[in-house]
Design a protein around this motif. Structure first.
Motif, short mmCIF file in Angstrom:
data_model
loop_
_atom_site.label_atom_id
_atom_site.label_comp_id
_atom_site.label_asym_id
_atom_site.label_seq_id
_atom_site.Cartn_x
_atom_site.Cartn_y
_atom_site.Cartn_z
N GLY A 257 99.61 8.80 34.54
CA GLY A 257 98.58 9.45 35.36
C GLY A 257 98.35 8.76 36.68
N PHE A 258 99.05 7.67 36.92
CA PHE A 258 98.88 6.93 38.16
C PHE A 258 99.44 7.78 39.32
N SER A 259 98.69 7.88 40.43
CA SER A 259 99.09 8.68 41.59
C SER A 259 100.13 7.92 42.40
N VAL A 260 101.27 8.54 42.53
CA VAL A 260 102.37 7.91 43.26
C VAL A 260 102.30 8.28 44.75
N LEU A 261 102.22 9.57 45.03
CA LEU A 261 102.23 10.05 46.42
C LEU A 261 101.80 11.51 46.44
N GLN A 262 101.18 11.93 47.54
CA GLN A 262 100.85 13.35 47.73
C GLN A 262 101.57 13.84 49.00
N VAL A 263 102.50 14.79 48.79
CA VAL A 263 103.26 15.35 49.91
C VAL A 263 102.56 16.62 50.41
N THR A 264 102.67 16.83 51.72
CA THR A 264 102.02 18.00 52.33
C THR A 264 102.97 18.66 53.32
N ALA A 265 103.11 19.95 53.18
CA ALA A 265 103.91 20.74 54.13
C ALA A 265 103.01 21.76 54.84
N THR A 266 103.35 22.12 56.07
CA THR A 266 102.56 23.08 56.86
C THR A 266 103.42 24.30 57.19
N ASP A 267 102.75 25.48 57.30
CA ASP A 267 103.43 26.75 57.59
C ASP A 267 102.64 27.43 58.73
N GLN A 268 103.37 27.75 59.77
CA GLN A 268 102.72 28.36 60.92
C GLN A 268 102.36 29.83 60.69
N ASP A 269 102.88 30.38 59.64
CA ASP A 269 102.50 31.75 59.33
C ASP A 269 101.06 31.78 58.87
N GLU A 270 100.59 32.94 58.77
CA GLU A 270 99.21 33.11 58.33
C GLU A 270 99.14 34.01 57.12
N GLY A 271 98.02 33.87 56.51
CA GLY A 271 97.81 34.72 55.36
C GLY A 271 98.64 34.31 54.18
N VAL A 272 99.17 35.40 53.59
CA VAL A 272 99.94 35.16 52.37
C VAL A 272 101.19 34.38 52.68
N ASN A 273 101.79 34.59 53.81
CA ASN A 273 103.03 33.88 54.14
C ASN A 273 102.79 32.39 54.37
N ALA A 274 101.57 31.96 54.44
CA ALA A 274 101.26 30.53 54.65
C ALA A 274 100.88 29.82 53.36
N GLU A 275 100.85 30.55 52.29
CA GLU A 275 100.54 29.91 51.01
C GLU A 275 101.79 29.17 50.50
N ILE A 276 101.63 27.89 50.31
CA ILE A 276 102.78 27.03 49.97
C ILE A 276 102.65 26.56 48.51
N THR A 277 103.73 26.58 47.84
CA THR A 277 103.83 25.99 46.48
C THR A 277 104.88 24.89 46.52
N TYR A 278 104.61 23.82 45.70
CA TYR A 278 105.49 22.63 45.65
C TYR A 278 106.17 22.57 44.28
N SER A 279 107.38 22.13 44.32
CA SER A 279 108.14 21.96 43.06
C SER A 279 109.26 20.95 43.30
N PHE A 280 109.70 20.36 42.13
CA PHE A 280 110.86 19.47 42.20
C PHE A 280 112.10 20.32 42.39
N HIS A 281 112.98 19.81 43.20
CA HIS A 281 114.19 20.56 43.51
C HIS A 281 115.39 19.61 43.39
N ASN A 282 116.32 20.09 42.60
CA ASN A 282 117.57 19.32 42.45
C ASN A 282 117.29 17.86 42.04
N VAL A 283 116.56 17.66 40.91
CA VAL A 283 116.23 16.33 40.41
C VAL A 283 116.84 16.11 39.03
N ASP A 284 116.94 14.87 38.66
CA ASP A 284 117.48 14.49 37.35
C ASP A 284 116.43 14.74 36.26
N GLU A 285 116.91 14.82 35.05
CA GLU A 285 115.99 15.03 33.93
C GLU A 285 115.02 13.86 33.78
N GLN A 286 115.43 12.61 34.11
CA GLN A 286 114.57 11.46 33.98
C GLN A 286 113.37 11.56 34.91
#
Length: 929
Positions: A257-286
């Motif tokens: 439960g220890f907080s390692v890091l909080q990443v933040t991305a920005t989108d110049q679009d507005e509205g629904v197109n500016a809603e961002i979701t984060y996920s792991f991409h191309n990572v190992d099972e470990q």
């Protein structure tokens, strides 16, 4: 063309492998290296280990080669020395995706103890095909997407390594898309879908492609996934991260439960197109196992406990996507810091127990291996022995230690050791662990038996029953088994070797000493033994102890009278006393010895019978006979004393001696009486004879009394003169006497007998009943003729008249008072008879008396007749020598002859012999009683 160019690096890797291996071999110059493919069958041969180690096949059974490893991947054939595969080995499970997989382990050889390091390189086999996580991938691409836009795809996973791993991606031919390969910072390849031209949703709103991943095996293996592309409306601004790569450092002991890091991305679009979701991409099972990503906030937290020993770093790829499927990516490099959280391990590989107690210093007891999964100082381990100073640890090689002896061992003091081995690292704070090795010490025969006493002193009373136990020796041996089993034996003695076995013996098991015979204190007073206790070890040890046996005295010897004694012909000696002897005159001395010791040999002298009890006194301890008063006119010239000699034992033993004393001023006065006396007869026979005569006399008197009573009644006459014995005129010169009371005889009675002496002769006359009138003064009761004895009324008649016909002897035949046997000079002896101060004086006195007795017994010397001192000078003074003792062999009258035995040529004509005559003569005539 693309496939051929993709196989080029794999081919070069195979070509360069023989050149790269020596580089590793140089880094591990002390290792034996083998190379085998993975997935070999069990018991497949890896190599001839014995040959490579330079070991002879004949020595393999004694060297006992074995593998020391955590897992039994390999075994050693004990007969041929071949290194064999112990179980199926999957390189992907052992080493994962490491470019080179090396299994390192140790080979342990004994006698002597050696350790060899072996490394086996596992060659990859193309047994795994590339595999995509998803069999289908859906993409939404806006039609306004410019050509050259890259869309990262999930890579295919290939567990193989090297040339057998994933090498190339292929995409089915189409006019809109192509695939390229990208690498992550950690070297992993992933595909990217590249848009070649603008999409036209109105022309083609959906595209379906096949992505193929191919490895470099021979033959190659491949895997595919379906890519379905949906062309969407325009969403021209994708989310953007502030930076492409983030670096984070974490300690391995952070909690879940220890907080390692909080990443933040920005989108110049507005509205629904500016809603961002984060996920792991191309990572190992470990990564997904240890980290968690919040889809909305982009916060990365730990999901499980981190372990530096499992992974030292992680790469987290995060994707930020808006609803229009526009996405951007960033990479987070997480470095794990090591903490000292692994306790060192202690592994005991060999223990040599039991250990003989005579093992030399430096003997190897155990082989110990240590291990710590931490790194740096946290994994630097050192060992030591806790508490036991007898053992130390010596470093062998790498992380091996030898436990060796450092001091001499003694099983009798400590039969078993619990050796504690402590392993500690150098972390802060340090961690440690321990293991206890139980070491048994085997016994060696290094202790000789020890007797419980330094010496033994045994007292044994004489006359003991044969076979009696007289003592017991005991020894102990702290050794075990036969080394502590003790046998006893007699190895030396001051007795004769042949006689030893007949005197004593010892039980070899119990140590009990037995007397084989009855001991005699008079023959053997003490003897020395040397006993040995020997154990049954090999070689056996022994110890000796001395035992002195003292034979105690018992009162088993009666006193022995040395003087007076009978001559060889059975005649008795007599002592002559001057008629004018004053009171206290030393008449003679009773000499006796006792073979016993101590109080058992302390003699006392007592008068049993005496002709005249008041005439003589007897020394209680000295045995000296002295006159108690002057000789009276009514006293008999011949006196007889029966002396008892008693010892001090319990019960006391005794002997008797008879003294014949004659009152006379010269020897000629007694010679006629002696010449007529027959040889002395047996006192017992005389007693019986006197008894018969007395009984006959009483019977006659009783008969006469009866006849007289009848005659008086019939005739009424006057008293008859039947008792002529009581009338005067019976005889002249009446001598009176009584029969001795022999206490040692069978009839303790006294009888009064009338006797008469005529013509200088003493005769025994039986009374006859005659009518003659006997003078009243000659009757038996006419004068005081009864002489009371010590133990009863006893009268002993002796010849009292002088012999007128005997020639007078030489005047120098008498001894003066100072020359008589007794104490020195004329001094009176000690009546109390003080006992000697110690046993040695007593033994010396008895030895001298026995020596004198031996001379007298063998006839070489009569009492005082030899040239010695009778052995009595120690008691009677230095002047009591030969010249003070008469020679009793001189002037002896032989009955029936007119000759006298002398040592010179003297005759009975009145001339004295050359030497002085003694004052003691043999009684040649049988004594009348």
């Amino acid at each position: 063309m693309r496939r051929g160019s993709g196989s080029g690096p794999a081919w070069w890797l195979q070509v360069l492998s023989p050149f790269l291996l020596p580089l590793f071999h140089g880094a591990l110059a002390d290792q034996i290296r083998y190379s085998i493919p993975e997935e070999l069958a069990k018991n497949s041969m890896v190599g001839n280990l014995a040959k490579d180690l330079g070991l002879s096949v004949q020595n393999l059974p004694t060297r006992k080669l074995r593998v020391s490893a955590e897992k039994d991947y390999f075994t050693v054939n004990p007969e041929s020395g071949d290194l064999l595969v112990g179980d199926r080995i999957d390189r992907e499970q052992v080493c994962g995706k490491q470019p080179q997989c090396v299994l390192e382990f140790d080979i342990v050889a004994e006698k002597p103890l050696n350790i060899f390091h072996v490394a086996v390189i596992l060659q990859d086999v193309n047994d795994n095909a590339p595999l995509f996580k998803q069999s289908e991938v859906d993409l939404n691409i806006g039609e306004s997407t410019k050509p050259g836009k890259a869309f990262p795809l999930d890579p295919a996973l290939d567990l193989d390594a090297g040339s057998n791993s994933l090498q190339k991606y292929y995409l089915t031919d189409n006019e809109y898309f192509e695939v390229t390969e990208k690498e992550t910072p950690d070297g992993r390849k992933y595909p990217e879908l590249i848009l070649k031209r603008f999409l036209d949703r109105e022309e083609h709103n959906f595209h379906q492609l096949v992505l193929t991943a191919v490895d470099g095996g021979d033959p190659p293996r491949s895997g595919t996934t379906q890519i379905r592309i949906q062309v969407t409306d325009i969403n021209d601004n994708p989310p953007m991260f502030s930076q492409d790569v983030f670096s984070v450092t974490l300690r391995e002991d952070v909690p879940p439960g220890f907080s390692v890091l909080q990443v933040t991305a920005t989108d110049q679009d507005e509205g629904v197109n500016a809603e961002i979701t984060y996920s792991f991409h191309n990572v190992d099972e470990q990564v997904e196992r240890f980290f968690n990503l919040d889809k909305r906030t982009g916060e990365i937290t730990t999901k499980d406990n981190l372990d530096f020993e499992t992974a030292k770093s992680y790469t987290l790829n995060v994707e930020a996507k808006d609803p229009g499927d526009l996405a951007s990516h960033c990479s987070i490099q997480v470095k794990i810091l090591d903490e000292n959280d692994c306790v060192p391990e202690v592994i005991v590989t060999s223990v040599f127990s039991p250990l003989p107690e005579d093992s030399p210093l430096g003997t190897v007891i155990a082989l110990i291996k240590t291990r710590d999964r931490d790194s740096g100082e946290n994994g630097d381990v050192y060992c030591h022995v806790l508490g036991n100073e007898e053992f130390v640890l010596k470093s062998s090689s790498k992380n091996y230690y030898k436990l060796v002896t450092d001091r001499t061992l003694d099983r009798e003091s400590i039969p078993e050791y619990n050796v504690t081995i402590v392993a500690a690292d150098r972390g802060k704070p340090p961690l440690s662990s321990n293991v206890i090795i139980t070491l048994h010490i085997s016994d060696v025969n290094d202790n000789a038996p020890v007797f419980h006493q330094a010496s033994y002193l045994v007292h044994v009373a004489e006359n003991n029953p044969p076979g009696t136990s007289i003592a017991q020796v005991s020894a102990s041996d702290p050794d075990l088994g036969s080394n502590g089993l003790i046998s006893y034996s007699i190895i030396a003695s001051d007795l004769e070797p042949r006689a030893l076995s007949s005197f004593v013996s010892v039980n070899q098991d119990s140590g009990v000493v037995f007397a084989q015979r009855a001991f005699d204190h008079e023959q053997l007073r003490s003897f020395q033994l040397t006993l040995q206790a020997r154990d049954h070890g090999s070689p056996s040890l022994s110890a000796n102890v001395s035992m002195r046996v003292l034979v105690g005295d018992r009162n088993d010897n009666a006193p022995r009278v040395l003087y007076p004694t009978l001559e060889p012909d059975g005649s008795a000696l007599f002592d002559m006393v001057p008629r004018a002897a004053e009171p206290g005159y030393l008449v003679t001395k009773v000499v006796a010895v006792d073979a016993d010791s101590g109080h058992n040999a302390w003699l006392s002298y007592h008068v049993l019978q005496a002709s005249d009890p008041g005439l003589f006194s007897l020394g209680l301890r000295t045995g000296e006979v002295r006159t108690a008063r002057a000789l009276g006119d009514r006293d008999s010239a011949r006196q007889r004393l029966l002396v008892a000699v008693r010892d001090g034992g319990q019960p006391p033993l005794s002997a008797t001696a008879t003294l014949h004393l004659i009152f006379a001023d010269s020897l000629q006065e007694v010679l006629p009486d002696l010449s007529d006396d027959p040889l002395p007869s047996d006192p017992q026979s005389e007693l019986q004879f006197y008894l018969v005569v007395a009984l006959a006399l009483i019977s006659v008197l009783f008969l006469l009394a009866v006849i007289l009573a009848i005659a008086l009644r019939l005739r009424h006459s006057s008293r008859s003169a039947a008792w002529g014995c009581f009338q005067p005129g019976l005889s002249s010169n009446l001598a009176t006497g009584v029969l001795p009371n022999y206490n040692e005889g069978t009839l303790p009675y006294s009888y009064n007998v009338c006797i008469a002496s005529q013509s200088a002769k003493t005769e025994f006359n039986f009374l006859n009943v005659t009518p003659e009138v006997t003078p009243q003064d000659l009757l038996c009761g006419g004068e005081d003729s009864w002489v009371p004895g010590t133990l009863g009324d006893t009268h002993v008649p002796f010849v009292s008249d002088s012999i007128s016909k005997q020639a007078p002897p030489n005047t120098d035949w008498r001894f003066s008072q100072a020359q008589r046997p007794g104490t020195s000079g004329s001094q009176n002896g000690d009546e109390t008879g003080t006992w000697p101060n110690n046993q040695f004086d007593t033994e010396m006195l008895q030895a001298m008396i026995l020596a004198s007795a031996s001379e007298a017994a063998d006839g070489s010397s009569t009492l005082g007749g030899g040239a010695g001192t009778m052995g009595l000078s120690a008691r009677y003074g230095p002047q009591f020598t030969l010249q003070h003792v008469p020679d009793y062999r001189q002037n002896v009258y032989i009955p029936g002859s007119n000759a006298t035995l002398t040592n010179a040529a003297g005759k009975r004509d009145g001339k004295a012999p050359a030497g002085g005559n003694g004052n003691k003569k043999k009684s040649g005539k049988k004594e009348k009683k």
